[in-house]
Scaffold this active site. Structure first.
Site, PDB file in Angstrom:
ATOM      1  NE  ARG A 210      -4.154  -1.712   0.266  1.00  0.00           N
ATOM      2  CZ  ARG A 210      -4.929  -2.062  -0.718  1.00  0.00           C
ATOM      3  NH1 ARG A 210      -4.690  -1.615  -1.939  1.00  0.00           N
ATOM      4  NH2 ARG A 210      -5.946  -2.840  -0.525  1.00  0.00           N
TER       5      ARG A 210
ATOM      6  CE  LYS B 120       4.294  -2.885  -4.225  1.00  0.00           C
ATOM      7  NZ  LYS B 120       3.291  -2.602  -3.186  1.00  0.00           N
TER       8      LYS B 120
ATOM      9  CG  HIS C 206      -4.439  -3.223  -9.014  1.00  0.00           C
ATOM     10  ND1 HIS C 206      -3.409  -2.326  -9.144  1.00  0.00           N
ATOM     11  CD2 HIS C 206      -4.327  -3.761  -7.785  1.00  0.00           C
ATOM     12  CE1 HIS C 206      -2.696  -2.324  -8.038  1.00  0.00           C
ATOM     13  NE2 HIS C 206      -3.237  -3.181  -7.183  1.00  0.00           N
TER      14      HIS C 206
ATOM     15  NE  ARG D 189      -5.216  -3.236 -15.905  1.00  0.00           N
ATOM     16  CZ  ARG D 189      -5.438  -4.184 -15.008  1.00  0.00           C
ATOM     17  NH1 ARG D 189      -4.800  -4.181 -13.879  1.00  0.00           N
ATOM     18  NH2 ARG D 189      -6.302  -5.145 -15.251  1.00  0.00           N
TER      19      ARG D 189
END
Length: 178
Positions: free
Chosen positions: A9, A12, A55, A59
């Site tokens: 977390r 990155k 995620h 994206r």
């Protein structure tokens, strides 16, 4: 190749995504997210599936997805010059190798060769887990050691290395400015 490290977390993945979107726009590259997590596998917990879904939403629709939990070197060998590969996460890839009892040294050497011969742009993300206290369990220590050695190897191969702490990048290596 760019290598991005950080803790759990730390930001990155978000930083890698931001960097990848910028590079792909500038160079007009096809964006491919290379996921090393095994989504939908019965034995992974629901929180991991929730992270994977988050995620995917982050994206956006202009990303292609390749799920490559083990054979990363093979995938890199077929990559094209007009592609940008965002590989998340090398620590999960290492975990998959260990779980499936692959030869770690051989897999990493094969991966390094593939990185050096890959015509695509590559951004790799990995976890820095070696900052925690020395663990009492030998298998955890072995995993931490393997991860640290892998991170060192990938950092040496990379042109740029960033460490992400609290969402902010710290430049560890920039071959353009050395």
């Amino acid at each position: 190749m760019i290598f991005i490290l950080g803790g759990v977390r730390s930001g990155k993945s978000a930083y890698g995504l931001e960097l990848a979107n910028g590079l792909a726009d500038i160079a007009d590259l096809q964006k491919i997210f290379v996921a090393t997590a095994e989504n939908g596998v019965e034995n992974i917990d629901k929180s991991m599936n929730t992270r994977i879904e988050a995620h995917q939403v982050q994206r956006g629709d202009d990303w292609h997805l390749a799920e490559i939990p083990l054979h990363l070197a093979d995938y890199l060998q077929q990559a094209q010059k007009n592609q940008l590969l965002l590989i998340d996460c090398m620590t999960l890839w290492l975990n998959n190798l260990l779980y499936h009892k692959h030869n770690i040294e051989q897999a990493q050497q094969t991966l390094l060769t593939a990185i050096n011969n890959c015509s695509a742009r590559i951004i790799m993300i990995g976890q820095e887990i070696g900052l925690a206290p020395h663990h009492a369990d030998k298998s955890v220590r072995d995993f931490t050691d393997n991860n640290g050695l892998m991170n060192q190897t990938l950092a040496k191969a990379a042109q740029k290395v960033y460490f992400i702490c609290a969402g902010y990048p710290i430049i560890l290596k920039d071959s353009d400015n050395i």
